[in-house]
Every structure is written in C-alpha cells, then in structure tokens.
Design a protein around this motif. Sequence first.
Motif, mmCIF file in Angstrom:
data_model
loop_
_atom_site.group_PDB
_atom_site.id
_atom_site.type_symbol
_atom_site.label_atom_id
_atom_site.label_comp_id
_atom_site.label_asym_id
_atom_site.label_seq_id
_atom_site.Cartn_x
_atom_site.Cartn_y
_atom_site.Cartn_z
ATOM 1 N N ASN A 1 -11.844 -5.151 12.727
ATOM 2 C CA ASN A 1 -11.732 -4.178 13.826
ATOM 3 C C ASN A 1 -11.307 -4.797 15.149
ATOM 4 O OD1 ASN A 1 -12.228 -1.860 12.393
ATOM 5 N ND2 ASN A 1 -14.425 -1.906 12.739
ATOM 6 N N LYS A 2 -11.186 -6.110 15.218
ATOM 7 C CA LYS A 2 -10.723 -6.755 16.451
ATOM 8 C C LYS A 2 -9.233 -6.528 16.671
ATOM 9 C CE LYS A 2 -14.263 -10.260 16.120
ATOM 10 N NZ LYS A 2 -14.577 -11.640 15.789
ATOM 11 N N ILE A 3 -8.506 -6.219 15.606
ATOM 12 C CA ILE A 3 -7.075 -5.942 15.712
ATOM 13 C C ILE A 3 -6.900 -4.458 16.026
ATOM 14 C CG2 ILE A 3 -4.884 -5.883 14.473
ATOM 15 C CD1 ILE A 3 -5.898 -8.283 12.853
ATOM 16 N N ASN A 4 -6.165 -4.154 17.065
ATOM 17 C CA ASN A 4 -5.950 -2.773 17.484
ATOM 18 C C ASN A 4 -4.762 -2.209 16.708
ATOM 19 O OD1 ASN A 4 -6.108 -0.378 18.804
ATOM 20 N ND2 ASN A 4 -5.254 -1.122 20.723
ATOM 21 N N TYR A 5 -5.039 -1.476 15.650
ATOM 22 C CA TYR A 5 -4.002 -0.892 14.799
ATOM 23 C C TYR A 5 -4.407 0.547 14.519
ATOM 24 C CZ TYR A 5 -0.495 -0.754 11.082
ATOM 25 O OH TYR A 5 0.600 -0.460 10.314
ATOM 26 N N SER A 6 -3.501 1.473 14.719
ATOM 27 C CA SER A 6 -3.851 2.893 14.610
ATOM 28 C C SER A 6 -3.252 3.524 13.359
ATOM 29 C CB SER A 6 -3.358 3.647 15.843
ATOM 30 O OG SER A 6 -1.954 3.715 15.840
ATOM 31 N N ASN A 7 -3.765 4.699 13.027
ATOM 32 C CA ASN A 7 -3.235 5.474 11.905
ATOM 33 C C ASN A 7 -1.786 5.856 12.171
ATOM 34 O OD1 ASN A 7 -3.101 6.890 9.553
ATOM 35 N ND2 ASN A 7 -4.731 8.320 10.041
ATOM 36 N N HIS A 8 -1.442 6.101 13.421
ATOM 37 C CA HIS A 8 -0.064 6.431 13.788
ATOM 38 C C HIS A 8 0.883 5.267 13.451
ATOM 39 C CE1 HIS A 8 3.349 8.031 15.968
ATOM 40 N NE2 HIS A 8 3.409 6.902 16.654
ATOM 41 N N GLU A 9 0.472 4.052 13.772
ATOM 42 C CA GLU A 9 1.300 2.879 13.459
ATOM 43 C C GLU A 9 1.438 2.688 11.956
ATOM 44 O OE1 GLU A 9 0.614 -0.379 16.852
ATOM 45 O OE2 GLU A 9 -1.237 0.396 15.960
ATOM 46 N N PHE A 10 0.367 2.948 11.219
ATOM 47 C CA PHE A 10 0.431 2.840 9.766
ATOM 48 C C PHE A 10 1.427 3.845 9.194
ATOM 49 C CE2 PHE A 10 -0.985 4.068 5.522
ATOM 50 C CZ PHE A 10 -0.921 2.840 4.885
ATOM 51 N N ASN A 11 1.387 5.078 9.694
ATOM 52 C CA ASN A 11 2.315 6.102 9.198
ATOM 53 C C ASN A 11 3.762 5.772 9.531
ATOM 54 O OD1 ASN A 11 0.494 7.755 7.831
ATOM 55 N ND2 ASN A 11 -0.144 8.722 9.726
ATOM 56 N N LEU A 12 4.006 5.078 10.638
ATOM 57 C CA LEU A 12 5.375 4.628 10.935
ATOM 58 C C LEU A 12 5.842 3.611 9.900
ATOM 59 C CD1 LEU A 12 5.288 4.235 14.836
ATOM 60 C CD2 LEU A 12 6.437 6.018 13.498
ATOM 61 N N ASN A 13 4.946 2.709 9.490
ATOM 62 C CA ASN A 13 5.290 1.753 8.443
ATOM 63 C C ASN A 13 5.471 2.446 7.099
ATOM 64 O OD1 ASN A 13 5.326 -0.951 9.627
ATOM 65 N ND2 ASN A 13 3.233 -0.469 10.182
ATOM 66 N N LEU A 14 4.654 3.447 6.822
ATOM 67 C CA LEU A 14 4.775 4.203 5.578
ATOM 68 C C LEU A 14 6.101 4.957 5.525
ATOM 69 C CD1 LEU A 14 3.231 4.892 2.986
ATOM 70 C CD2 LEU A 14 2.216 6.819 4.211
ATOM 71 N N LYS A 15 6.598 5.376 6.669
ATOM 72 C CA LYS A 15 7.881 6.084 6.722
ATOM 73 C C LYS A 15 9.025 5.203 6.211
ATOM 74 C CE LYS A 15 10.425 9.178 9.732
ATOM 75 N NZ LYS A 15 10.452 10.261 8.766
ATOM 76 N N ASN A 16 8.878 3.875 6.313
ATOM 77 C CA ASN A 16 9.894 2.963 5.777
ATOM 78 C C ASN A 16 10.010 3.056 4.262
ATOM 79 O OD1 ASN A 16 10.674 1.887 8.271
ATOM 80 N ND2 ASN A 16 9.016 0.396 8.220
ATOM 81 N N LEU A 17 8.979 3.558 3.593
ATOM 82 C CA LEU A 17 9.002 3.726 2.139
ATOM 83 C C LEU A 17 9.501 5.100 1.714
ATOM 84 C CD1 LEU A 17 5.606 2.098 1.110
ATOM 85 C CD2 LEU A 17 7.884 1.112 0.968
ATOM 86 N N GLU A 18 9.895 5.915 2.659
ATOM 87 C CA GLU A 18 10.275 7.292 2.371
ATOM 88 C C GLU A 18 11.386 7.391 1.332
ATOM 89 O OE1 GLU A 18 10.383 11.048 5.201
ATOM 90 O OE2 GLU A 18 12.063 9.700 5.558
ATOM 91 N N LYS A 19 12.291 6.423 1.304
ATOM 92 C CA LYS A 19 13.386 6.464 0.326
ATOM 93 C C LYS A 19 12.879 6.286 -1.106
ATOM 94 C CE LYS A 19 14.503 1.596 0.878
ATOM 95 N NZ LYS A 19 13.829 1.168 2.074
#
Length: 68
Positions: A11-29
């Motif tokens: 939890n020390k790393i500030n990473y949000s669900n929004h950022e995860f979904n942006l990375n997931l969008k790279n798999l959209e193809k």
Amino acid sequence: MCGILGFYFNNKINYSNHEFNLNLKNLEKRGPDNTNSCEFNFQDRKIFLGHTRLSILDISNLGNQAAN
C-alpha cells in the motif's frame, strides 16, 4: 483470445483502479467484447485483477464474467 492482467503491490505505492484500467485497455485487442476488473485490499497489500473477453462460442452477455 482473451487477456488477463494482474498487479500486486504494498500500500505504500500509490496506484489507483483508474490506472489499472488504463493498462487493461492495452489488452483490448485480445478481447474487445467485454472487460472487467476488481481490486482487493489485504492488510498492507493491494491486488488488482482484470480480464478482457473475445466472444467466439457464446456471443451473448451471459458469457461475460462478472466480479462479485
């Protein structure tokens, strides 16, 4: 084809669900028909899981995986 993505952090790393979904969008193809993700918090750890779906056999929405 489908795509699976997962991240595991303390939890020390500030990473949000929004950022995860942006990375997931790279798999959209790999699966443009459905995308779903969820976030789990365990004590001082955070886990993000997500997938994309390509409808081949079951093209209805009944084949979509839902996070409960």
